[in-house]
Motif scaffolding. Structure first.
Motif, PDB file in Angstrom:
ATOM      1  N   PRO A 158      29.715  43.641  18.283  1.00 47.01           N
ATOM      2  CA  PRO A 158      30.883  43.095  17.594  1.00 47.01           C
ATOM      3  C   PRO A 158      30.672  43.112  16.086  1.00 47.01           C
ATOM      4  O   PRO A 158      29.586  42.807  15.594  1.00 47.01           O
ATOM      5  N   GLY A 159      31.713  43.488  15.345  1.00 41.25           N
ATOM      6  CA  GLY A 159      31.623  43.498  13.890  1.00 41.25           C
ATOM      7  C   GLY A 159      31.075  44.781  13.304  1.00 41.25           C
ATOM      8  O   GLY A 159      30.832  44.855  12.105  1.00 41.25           O
ATOM      9  N   THR A 160      30.886  45.814  14.130  1.00 40.19           N
ATOM     10  CA  THR A 160      30.336  47.084  13.642  1.00 40.19           C
ATOM     11  C   THR A 160      31.247  47.688  12.571  1.00 40.19           C
ATOM     12  O   THR A 160      32.464  47.698  12.706  1.00 40.19           O
ATOM     13  N   ARG A 161      30.623  48.206  11.496  1.00 39.57           N
ATOM     14  CA  ARG A 161      31.371  48.758  10.372  1.00 39.57           C
ATOM     15  C   ARG A 161      31.448  50.279  10.443  1.00 39.57           C
ATOM     16  O   ARG A 161      30.591  50.920  11.055  1.00 39.57           O
ATOM     17  N   ASP A 162      32.428  50.831   9.768  1.00 41.76           N
ATOM     18  CA  ASP A 162      32.549  52.279   9.650  1.00 41.76           C
ATOM     19  C   ASP A 162      31.330  52.823   8.902  1.00 41.76           C
ATOM     20  O   ASP A 162      30.945  52.299   7.857  1.00 41.76           O
ATOM     21  N   GLY A 163      30.696  53.859   9.447  1.00 42.33           N
ATOM     22  CA  GLY A 163      29.521  54.450   8.821  1.00 42.33           C
ATOM     23  C   GLY A 163      28.216  53.807   9.227  1.00 42.33           C
ATOM     24  O   GLY A 163      27.139  54.296   8.861  1.00 42.33           O
ATOM     25  N   GLN A 164      28.266  52.707   9.976  1.00 44.76           N
ATOM     26  CA  GLN A 164      27.035  52.043  10.410  1.00 44.76           C
ATOM     27  C   GLN A 164      26.278  52.932  11.393  1.00 44.76           C
ATOM     28  O   GLN A 164      26.875  53.647  12.197  1.00 44.76           O
ATOM     29  N   ILE A 165      24.955  52.915  11.325  1.00 47.84           N
ATOM     30  CA  ILE A 165      24.123  53.741  12.199  1.00 47.84           C
ATOM     31  C   ILE A 165      23.422  52.854  13.221  1.00 47.84           C
ATOM     32  O   ILE A 165      22.728  51.898  12.856  1.00 47.84           O
ATOM     33  N   LEU A 166      23.633  53.157  14.487  1.00 52.61           N
ATOM     34  CA  LEU A 166      22.985  52.433  15.578  1.00 52.61           C
ATOM     35  C   LEU A 166      21.794  53.249  16.064  1.00 52.61           C
ATOM     36  O   LEU A 166      21.891  54.454  16.277  1.00 52.61           O
ATOM     37  N   ARG A 167      20.662  52.594  16.242  1.00 55.47           N
ATOM     38  CA  ARG A 167      19.441  53.260  16.710  1.00 55.47           C
ATOM     39  C   ARG A 167      19.217  52.952  18.183  1.00 55.47           C
ATOM     40  O   ARG A 167      19.117  51.784  18.576  1.00 55.47           O
ATOM     41  N   LEU A 168      19.133  53.997  19.006  1.00 53.27           N
ATOM     42  CA  LEU A 168      18.856  53.845  20.428  1.00 53.27           C
ATOM     43  C   LEU A 168      17.427  54.310  20.676  1.00 53.27           C
ATOM     44  O   LEU A 168      17.124  55.508  20.634  1.00 53.27           O
TER      45      LEU A 168
END
Length: 297
Positions: A158-168
Motif C-alpha cells: 500500500p502507498g507504492t509510488r510511481d517509479g518505486q523499485i521493489l526487490r524480490l
C-alpha cells in the motif's frame, strides 16, 4: 545527482527512527503545497523530502544506501569494476583459470579463484510492472510476464509510488555452483486515474456540485480510493473551494495515511430551467454583485 537524504531531512546518519519521523513531519508541514500555493520550489522540495523519508524509514533500504548499494532515488548503483573488466584486449582470456596465470604464483591463489567462480552469485534482473492507480494506493498482487514465458507474482505494498523499485529476493538469475541467485528488481509504473491524482501521500479530486448544493449547502457522496463517503458542503460554496477528508489519502511508511483534498466545481444544469432563468432575471442582488472586482487593468 539526487541530494543526500540525510541532508534533505537535516538529520545525522545515526538518527533514530523517531528522529527521522519528527524531522520529516516538521518539513512536510512547512513545505506542503497547500501552505505554499504557486511556490514551485517548495513543491519540489516537498516531494524530495517525501522520497528521502521513504528511503530512510525502510530499515533495509537505509542499510543498503549506507553501504553504497543503492543511490538516494533507490536505484541500484553500478557494480565495481574488477581486473577482468579491463581486459578488453584479451577477449575471453579470463573466462577460465588459465587466464589468471599471470596473477598466481602458487596453487593456493588458483584454488581461491576456482572456488570464487564456482560459487558466483546470479545477476539481478530488472523488470517494469504497470500498476493501476488504486492498486498502488491500496496495495495488491500483480503479475509480471518474464522473457522466458513464465510469470512472477509481485506484492505491491500500500502507498507504492510511481517509479518505486521493489526487490524480490532470489528471483533473479541463478547462481553458479553454490552461489546464491540474484534478485528481481521490479520498477513500478503507476497508471493515471480518470479523476484521482496523487501529490506525495495526498489524493486530489475535482468534484462537481449542483447550483442548489453550492448555494444551500448539504451532504454529498464523494468517491475516495477506498470507497465513497459522505461530506458536508458549506452554504455559499464557490468553484475552487477545497475541502479536506482527513486520513483518506495514500498509505505512509509509518502506518498513517495522507489526506484527500476535494476541489469543488459548481456545475450548472445542461438545460436552464425557465423558473431559474426568471428568478435570475429578477434577482437584484445578483446584478449588483461583481465577482471580478479588482481585476480591472
Amino acid at each position: 545527482m539526487s541530494q543526500d537524504p540525510y541532508e534533505l531531512l537535516g538529520v545525522s546518519k545515526s538518527a533514530s527512527a523517531d528522529e527521522l519521523r519528527k524531522a520529516y513531519r516538521q518539513l512536510a508541514k512547512k513545505l506542503h503545497p497547500d501552505l505554499n500555493p504557486g511556490n514551485r520550489e517548495a513543491e519540489e522540495k516537498f516531494k524530495a523530502v517525501g522520497s528521502a523519508y521513504d528511503l530512510l524509514s525502510d530499515p533495509e533500504k537505509r542499510a543498503r544506501f549506507d553501504r553504497g548499494e543503492i543511490d538516494a532515488s533507490g536505484a541500484e548503483r553500478p557494480p565495481q569494476n574488477y581486473y577482468r573488466d579491463y581486459a578488453g584486449d584479451s577477449a575471453g582470456r579470463y573466462q577460465n583459470d588459465a587466464g589468471y596465470a599471470d596473477m598466481m604464483d602458487d596453487d593456493i591463489l588458483s584454488g581461491l579463484f576456482r572456488r570464487a567462480r564456482a560459487n558466483a552469485g546470479g545477476r539481478d534482473l530488472r523488470y517494469k510492472l504497470p500498476v493501476e492507480f488504486l492498486d498502488a494506493v491500496n496495495g495488491a498482487t500483480n503479475r509480471v510476464a518474464l522473457p522466458d514465458g513464465s510469470t512472477l507474482d509481485v506484492a505491491v505494498p500500500p502507498g507504492t509510488r510511481d517509479g518505486q523499485i521493489l526487490r524480490l529476493r532470489g528471483k533473479g538469475e541463478p547462481g553458479m555452483g553454490g552461489g546464491k541467485p540474484g534478485d528481481a528488481l521490479v520498477e513500478i509504473e503507476v497508471k493515471p486515474h480518470r479523476f484521482f491524482t496523487r501529490e506525495g501521500d495526498d489524493i486530489h479530486l475535482s468534484l462537481p456540485i449542483g447550483l442548489a448544493e453550492a448555494v444551500l449547502g448539504g451532504e454529498v457522496r464523494v468517491p475516495t480510493t477506498t470507497g465513497a463517503v459522505a461530506m458536508k458542503v458549506p452554504k455559499g460554496s464557490s468553484t475552487g473551494a477545497v475541502l479536506r477528508l482527513k486520513g483518506k489519502g495514500a498509505a505512509r511508511p509509518d502506518g498513517g495515511r495522507g489526506d484527500q483534498y476535494v476541489n469543488l466545481k459548481v456545475a450548472l444544469p445542461d438545460k436552464i430551467d425557465p423558473e431559474l432563468e426568471e428568478f435570475m432575471a429578477n434577482w437584484a442582488a445578483g446584478k449588483i454583485q461583481n465577482p471580478r472586482a479588482g481585476m480591472e487593468a
